[in-house]
Scaffold this active site. Sequence first.
Site, PDB file in Angstrom:
ATOM      1  N   TRP A 173      19.978 -14.284  -4.564  1.00  0.00           N
ATOM      2  CA  TRP A 173      18.740 -13.539  -4.753  1.00  0.00           C
ATOM      3  C   TRP A 173      17.505 -14.388  -4.451  1.00  0.00           C
ATOM      4  O   TRP A 173      16.404 -14.093  -4.888  1.00  0.00           O
ATOM      5  CB  TRP A 173      18.701 -12.909  -6.155  1.00  0.00           C
ATOM      6  CG  TRP A 173      19.559 -11.675  -6.233  1.00  0.00           C
ATOM      7  CD1 TRP A 173      20.074 -10.981  -5.164  1.00  0.00           C
ATOM      8  CD2 TRP A 173      20.002 -10.973  -7.395  1.00  0.00           C
ATOM      9  NE1 TRP A 173      20.809  -9.906  -5.608  1.00  0.00           N
ATOM     10  CE2 TRP A 173      20.788  -9.871  -6.965  1.00  0.00           C
ATOM     11  CE3 TRP A 173      19.817 -11.157  -8.774  1.00  0.00           C
ATOM     12  CZ2 TRP A 173      21.383  -8.969  -7.856  1.00  0.00           C
ATOM     13  CZ3 TRP A 173      20.415 -10.252  -9.660  1.00  0.00           C
ATOM     14  CH2 TRP A 173      21.183  -9.174  -9.199  1.00  0.00           C
ATOM     15  N   ARG A 212      10.581   0.337  -4.159  1.00  0.00           N
ATOM     16  CA  ARG A 212      10.868  -0.849  -4.950  1.00  0.00           C
ATOM     17  C   ARG A 212      10.936  -2.103  -4.085  1.00  0.00           C
ATOM     18  O   ARG A 212      11.628  -2.143  -3.079  1.00  0.00           O
ATOM     19  CB  ARG A 212      12.170  -0.663  -5.695  1.00  0.00           C
ATOM     20  CG  ARG A 212      12.195  -1.525  -6.882  1.00  0.00           C
ATOM     21  CD  ARG A 212      13.301  -1.283  -7.838  1.00  0.00           C
ATOM     22  NE  ARG A 212      13.713  -2.613  -8.274  1.00  0.00           N
ATOM     23  CZ  ARG A 212      13.060  -3.319  -9.171  1.00  0.00           C
ATOM     24  NH1 ARG A 212      11.983  -2.841  -9.756  1.00  0.00           N
ATOM     25  NH2 ARG A 212      13.477  -4.526  -9.507  1.00  0.00           N
ATOM     26  N   CYS A 213      10.179  -3.120  -4.502  1.00  0.00           N
ATOM     27  CA  CYS A 213      10.150  -4.371  -3.752  1.00  0.00           C
ATOM     28  C   CYS A 213      10.549  -5.519  -4.670  1.00  0.00           C
ATOM     29  O   CYS A 213      10.369  -5.441  -5.878  1.00  0.00           O
ATOM     30  CB  CYS A 213       8.737  -4.641  -3.236  1.00  0.00           C
ATOM     31  SG  CYS A 213       8.146  -3.352  -2.140  1.00  0.00           S
ATOM     32  N   CYS A 244      26.085  -2.760 -18.366  1.00  0.00           N
ATOM     33  CA  CYS A 244      25.197  -3.834 -17.907  1.00  0.00           C
ATOM     34  C   CYS A 244      24.161  -4.074 -19.002  1.00  0.00           C
ATOM     35  O   CYS A 244      24.256  -3.493 -20.085  1.00  0.00           O
ATOM     36  CB  CYS A 244      24.546  -3.390 -16.591  1.00  0.00           C
ATOM     37  SG  CYS A 244      23.654  -4.711 -15.731  1.00  0.00           S
ATOM     38  N   GLU A 295       0.814  -1.211   0.000  1.00  0.00           N
ATOM     39  CA  GLU A 295       0.000   0.000   0.000  1.00  0.00           C
ATOM     40  C   GLU A 295       0.854   1.271   0.000  1.00  0.00           C
ATOM     41  O   GLU A 295       0.526   2.259  -0.668  1.00  0.00           O
ATOM     42  CB  GLU A 295      -0.918   0.036   1.235  1.00  0.00           C
ATOM     43  CG  GLU A 295      -2.020  -1.004   1.249  1.00  0.00           C
ATOM     44  CD  GLU A 295      -1.587  -2.332   1.862  1.00  0.00           C
ATOM     45  OE1 GLU A 295      -0.365  -2.607   1.935  1.00  0.00           O
ATOM     46  OE2 GLU A 295      -2.472  -3.102   2.270  1.00  0.00           O
ATOM     47  N   HIS A 336      22.355   3.125 -16.703  1.00  0.00           N
ATOM     48  CA  HIS A 336      21.284   3.511 -15.778  1.00  0.00           C
ATOM     49  C   HIS A 336      20.683   4.860 -16.150  1.00  0.00           C
ATOM     50  O   HIS A 336      19.757   5.332 -15.517  1.00  0.00           O
ATOM     51  CB  HIS A 336      21.808   3.544 -14.348  1.00  0.00           C
ATOM     52  CG  HIS A 336      22.368   2.212 -13.932  1.00  0.00           C
ATOM     53  ND1 HIS A 336      23.676   1.879 -14.123  1.00  0.00           N
ATOM     54  CD2 HIS A 336      21.783   1.137 -13.379  1.00  0.00           C
ATOM     55  CE1 HIS A 336      23.882   0.647 -13.702  1.00  0.00           C
ATOM     56  NE2 HIS A 336      22.748   0.163 -13.246  1.00  0.00           N
ATOM     57  N   GLU A 392      27.866  -9.517  -3.435  1.00  0.00           N
ATOM     58  CA  GLU A 392      26.860  -9.037  -2.501  1.00  0.00           C
ATOM     59  C   GLU A 392      26.874  -9.724  -1.142  1.00  0.00           C
ATOM     60  O   GLU A 392      26.642  -9.103  -0.122  1.00  0.00           O
ATOM     61  CB  GLU A 392      25.509  -9.272  -3.168  1.00  0.00           C
ATOM     62  CG  GLU A 392      24.443  -8.374  -2.712  1.00  0.00           C
ATOM     63  CD  GLU A 392      23.229  -8.531  -3.606  1.00  0.00           C
ATOM     64  OE1 GLU A 392      23.283  -8.081  -4.759  1.00  0.00           O
ATOM     65  OE2 GLU A 392      22.244  -9.115  -3.157  1.00  0.00           O
ATOM     66  N   CYS A 444      27.973  -6.741 -11.678  1.00  0.00           N
ATOM     67  CA  CYS A 444      27.320  -5.438 -11.720  1.00  0.00           C
ATOM     68  C   CYS A 444      27.982  -4.364 -10.874  1.00  0.00           C
ATOM     69  O   CYS A 444      27.303  -3.501 -10.362  1.00  0.00           O
ATOM     70  CB  CYS A 444      25.882  -5.565 -11.260  1.00  0.00           C
ATOM     71  SG  CYS A 444      24.855  -6.221 -12.534  1.00  0.00           S
TER      72      CYS A 444
HETATM   73  N1  GLN Z   1      22.606 -10.632 -18.846  1.00  0.00           N
HETATM   74  C1  GLN Z   1      21.854  -9.787 -17.961  1.00  0.00           C
HETATM   75  C2  GLN Z   1      21.259  -8.636 -18.754  1.00  0.00           C
HETATM   76  O1  GLN Z   1      21.878  -8.227 -19.700  1.00  0.00           O
HETATM   77  C3  GLN Z   1      22.705  -9.238 -16.862  1.00  0.00           C
HETATM   78  C4  GLN Z   1      21.908  -8.391 -15.925  1.00  0.00           C
HETATM   79  C5  GLN Z   1      22.667  -7.933 -14.720  1.00  0.00           C
HETATM   80  O2  GLN Z   1      23.863  -7.964 -14.687  1.00  0.00           O
HETATM   81  N2  GLN Z   1      21.979  -7.486 -13.714  1.00  0.00           N
HETATM   82  O3  GLN Z   1      20.213  -8.112 -18.412  1.00  0.00           O
HETATM   83 ZN    ZN Z   2      25.050  -6.014 -14.610  1.00  0.00          ZN
END
Ligand code: GLN
Ligand code: ZN
Length: 757
Positions: A562, A516-517, A728, A16, A696, A606, A645
């Site tokens: 994850w 963000r979830c 990425c 919510e 990004h 991570e 990443c």
């Molecule tokens: N191969 C994935 C992509 O190109 C890698 C994504 C990532 O590193 N988070 O979306």
């Molecule tokens: Zn990446």
Amino acid sequence: MKTSVIGYPRVGSLRELKFASEKYFRGEISAADLQETAKSLRAAHIAAQRKNGVDFIPCNDFSFYDTVLDAAVLLGAVPVRYKALGLSPLDTYFAMARGYQGKNGDVKALAMKKWFNTNYHYMVPELDDDTAIALHAEKPLAELAEAKAAGVQTKPVVCGAFTFLKLARCTGEKTAADFARQTAAAYGELLGKLAAAGAEWVQFDEPALVRDLTAEDKKLFTSLYEEILAQKGSAKVLVQTYFGDVRDCYKELCALPLDGIGLDFLEGRESFALVEKYGFPADKVLFAGLVNGKNIWKNNYATTVAAVQKLQKTGAEVVLSTSCSLLHVPYTLRNETKLSAEYTERFAFAEEKLGELCELKEILAAAAPEKCAAYQKNAALFARERGGKNAAVQAKVAAIKESDYTRLPAFEVREAIQKERFALPLLPTTTIGSFPQTADVKANRAAFKKGEITKAEYDTFNRKKIAECVALQEKIGLDVLVHGEYERNDMVEYFGECLSGFLFTEKAWVQSYGTRCVKPPIVWGDVSREKPMTVEWSVYAQSLTEKPMKGMLTGPVTILNWSFPREDITLRECALQIALAIREEVLDLEANGLKIIQIDEAALREKLPLRKSDWESDYLSWAIPAFRLVHSGVKAETQIHTHMCYSEFTDIIPAIDSMDADVITFEASRSDLLILDALKANNFRTEVGPGVYDIHSPRVPSVEEIKGALRKMLEKIPAKKLWVNPDCGLKTRGVEETIPSLEHLVEAAKQLRNENL
Ligand code: GLN
Ligand code: ZN
């Protein structure tokens, strides 16, 4: 026996708060409407805890975005550029969280970082030389009063002074220690105000104490708390730690005039030993974190009862607590309508964990805990053989030999063979995998999920997208192509759904940052691959071009990191199971003609333990072998790529090199390329593709800009080892900016090749 909750999730069981906030951002509802939603959520959270008899119910654990950001506002650490916008306090807060672009100005958000070893992110507070720390206690006071008005005594929770200063970024000449005095004064003043408003206990969260502490850190911590506690009024003070143990400062903690110390007995491997070895001070209450705030499995009552009894034997007064905030688990199992009881009887989300605290409280109060019905029911559950076991998978893991972790021939030999096989130009160009997930791609998936189109129709559409994507890359002139990943919405969920052993929830959302979830899959059982997962797509894509097509997979460590992991087997074992499954896919891709295979390990760094001394023994010792196992079976001429990443892996460069991939691409454009010095210093042998532009942002980088980045890279990396690629995957980008960006990338590589040859 009393019970305590460190913090409760706040986005709402049906998200919510997310939806209300996003409406507010779009100007569809007023600030008052948003406050109303927040208020009703807080009331619901407190009611749920009250119903379960929680004795120490937190308040001020609510946040519109993040509690570290709240602490920055509490201390008046609002950078001038946000104040200068002249917005309301709420909008200034959101400007710090999300940036602001409008008639009052244009500022970027504060930096965001991962909260210790979780997938939650906090906003990095900024302290500049002119920052004057001063208390603005409106929020905790209001939330305390709000609960009080509803008849509930709560425990205000605030990010502790030490953790705040350790996480803050000092942007000028001053260091964190230079802010210690003012910060301690503000926290002291806060204690007085909260006590005057009727708080009996105040909780300061100090997870930064579970990391390796230097002598300077310890000095900062003790001096902060000596000053804060000198101003202590009638409210009792609990210093709450979590995510590990406090081995570096246990004695210092015990020596402070605190009323309570919260320790994590689940992730804190040495917590028991510390209490047993040094004892626990008689003048303090021990808040024992024994109900897991990070994972979704039911508590084993026999284990917990034994732990509490063991602690009580030391003479300590014990309060039973969650191990950390429940923020890291989903709200409630009540929202899951599709999972059968076979599964759900093993799970406890936040609300069910409250039920566990409640039952454990009763059990622990009984003369003979093991005679309680709830205890026996729980014991019966844990005694019952659980599904999801696969003897064949277990046998395969047991049969792994040391040699299976090593790819032969050695890197240098493979490198020469591959150079000859692929005959790529110098500075080969490629992308990371995904292409823009345009509206039509999402609509196609949604229609298929809703049953509006058949699998055949769904696949036909994706094949059409692949064909377009391959044609586009050929036109742009990239050297190594990708199929575009149109069949996946998420790089972990896709594989989880294809593999057996994973479970998926409907509404088990966990906050990742702000609004963000994420909905992490649950590793339920032994993981295996029943059938090929990506072969068809990759083979089709390769059939459309003479250029090498990369097979595209997610690696075992990322899939595990994850997801919610199992607790009945080790992370190592689980990672190896996933690795064997992905290995089968790798071998299938190779057998079907894919000459290059990329195995993404986006999240490898991570879960690096919070203490450096645990890096190797607890993590790298299985994470790196799991990756090696995935690709060790391929032929010398097959080229293995991996992708990460982030570029902050200066400290684990040897480990990354020992993943033994042939090529690694990683995010680099937003960092200062310092990583390149480290690669050079470590004689990094894997070929590298540091991202040449930031994906990004919708900005299109110019040819000159990309050439500039590449020139810098060429100073540190031999030309024959350098690849040219974006940061990425491109899935969140629009087609409009993607095409010119990639054209510029290819052009930049071409121009430099001519200069270099
Ligand atoms: N191969 C994935 C992509 O190109 C890698 C994504 C990532 O590193 N988070 O979306
Ligand atoms: Zn990446």
